[in-house]
Write an enzyme that holds these catalytic residues in place. Structure first.
Site, PDB file in Angstrom:
ATOM      1  CG  ASP A   1      -2.155   0.848   1.005  1.00  0.00           C
ATOM      2  OD1 ASP A   1      -2.391   1.455  -0.153  1.00  0.00           O
ATOM      3  OD2 ASP A   1      -2.649   1.272   2.061  1.00  0.00           O
TER       4      ASP A   1
ATOM      5  CG  ASN B   1      -8.172  -1.817  -5.065  1.00  0.00           C
ATOM      6  OD1 ASN B   1      -7.174  -2.899  -4.709  1.00  0.00           O
ATOM      7  ND2 ASN B   1      -8.308  -0.922  -4.160  1.00  0.00           N
TER       8      ASN B   1
END
Ligand code: IPE
Ligand code: IPE
Ligand code: MG
Length: 239
Positions: free
Chosen positions: A20, A68
């Site tokens: 991330d 996502n």
């Protein structure tokens, strides 16, 4: 490069990474978010080499979540193309390293056919390798995985008294994947974001502020040093 303090006889068998911070890394340098994803490739390969070098047998990385898809269509499109091109460009290299590539995630939902084909080719190419298993969690959600497993168990008519933890594990996306020993999340976020919910029940969790594109094997080794200082009890007592 491998820290002397690192105990090679108790390296975690399964390390999982939430890769991330790509967007923030790019924004900090005045680049497009997508440049951050591209820069994450070097981090990924350094982590793979570093993990293999110390004998980690399972490395699982979160590349694209079922959530996502909420991102802007241009970013989603970039991520699909980028992951496809990464496989085309680099699966032979991974094969030469003796790495077995696998994918965890929903295959029959939203992922373009051509990407699925490349995923399948990479799996086939590397299926006999045994140095390390690299599982790419792609179009992956932990809740979706459990739901998909339960649906398949019902479809197969598994009787209620046969439903055990072992049985459910056989219906997960990668039935032979062991529990995660060490889970690392970069970028300073302290959450799982739906990653490997079943498999992290007793994992050691390690959060670092490093943004994924800056992550290197040294960061992996630092995380493992911290892991080795932890006391894993699994609900019991260590004497
Ligand atoms: C992680 O980086 C990669 C994916 C989720 C695909 P992000 O894109 O989430 O980067 P940040 O968290 O916005 O910085
Ligand atoms: C998790 O990161 C997914 C991947 C790294 C692929 P996100 O950036 O999507 O997670 P949230 O939105 O911050 O929880
Ligand atoms: Mg993020």
């Amino acid at each position: 490069m491998i820290p002397e303090a690192l105990d090679l006889s108790s390296v975690p068998n399964h390390v999982a990474c939430v890769m991330d911070g790509n967007g923030r890394w790019a924004q900090a340098q005045g680049l497009e978010r997508t440049e951050g994803h591209a820069a994450g490739e070097e981090a990924l390969f350094d982590a793979i080499e570093g993990a293999k070098a110390i004998g980690v047998k399972w490395l699982t990385v979160f590349a694209f979540s079922t959530e996502n898809w909420k991102r802007p269509p241009e970013e989603v499109k970039f991520l699909m193309n980028f992951n496809e091109s990464l496989l085309v460009r680099r699966s032979h290299e991974l094969n030469d390293m003796g790495i077995q590539i696998r994918f965890a995630g929903r295959k029959n939902w939203r992922v373009p056919q051509r990407v699925l084909r490349k995923m399948d080719e990479a799996v086939q190419l590397t299926r006999n390798n045994s140095e390390m298993t690299l599982t790419i969690a792609f179009n992956y959600g932990g809740r979706a995985e459990i739901i998909d497993a339960v649906k398949q168990m019902l479809e197969d008519g598994v009787p209620i008294d046969r439903i055990t933890e072992r049985k459910l594990e056989r219906y997960l996306y990668e039935p032979t994947m062991p529990d995660v020993d060490l889970l690392i999340r970069t970028s300073g976020e302290h959450r799982l974001s739906n990653f490997l919910l079943w498999q992290v029940a007793y994992s050691e969790l390690l959060f670092t502020d490093t943004l994924w594109p800056d992550f290197r094997r040294k960061d992996l080794y630092d995380a493992i040093l911290e892991y080795q200082a932890r006391d894993r009890r699994f609900g019991g007592l260590n004497r």
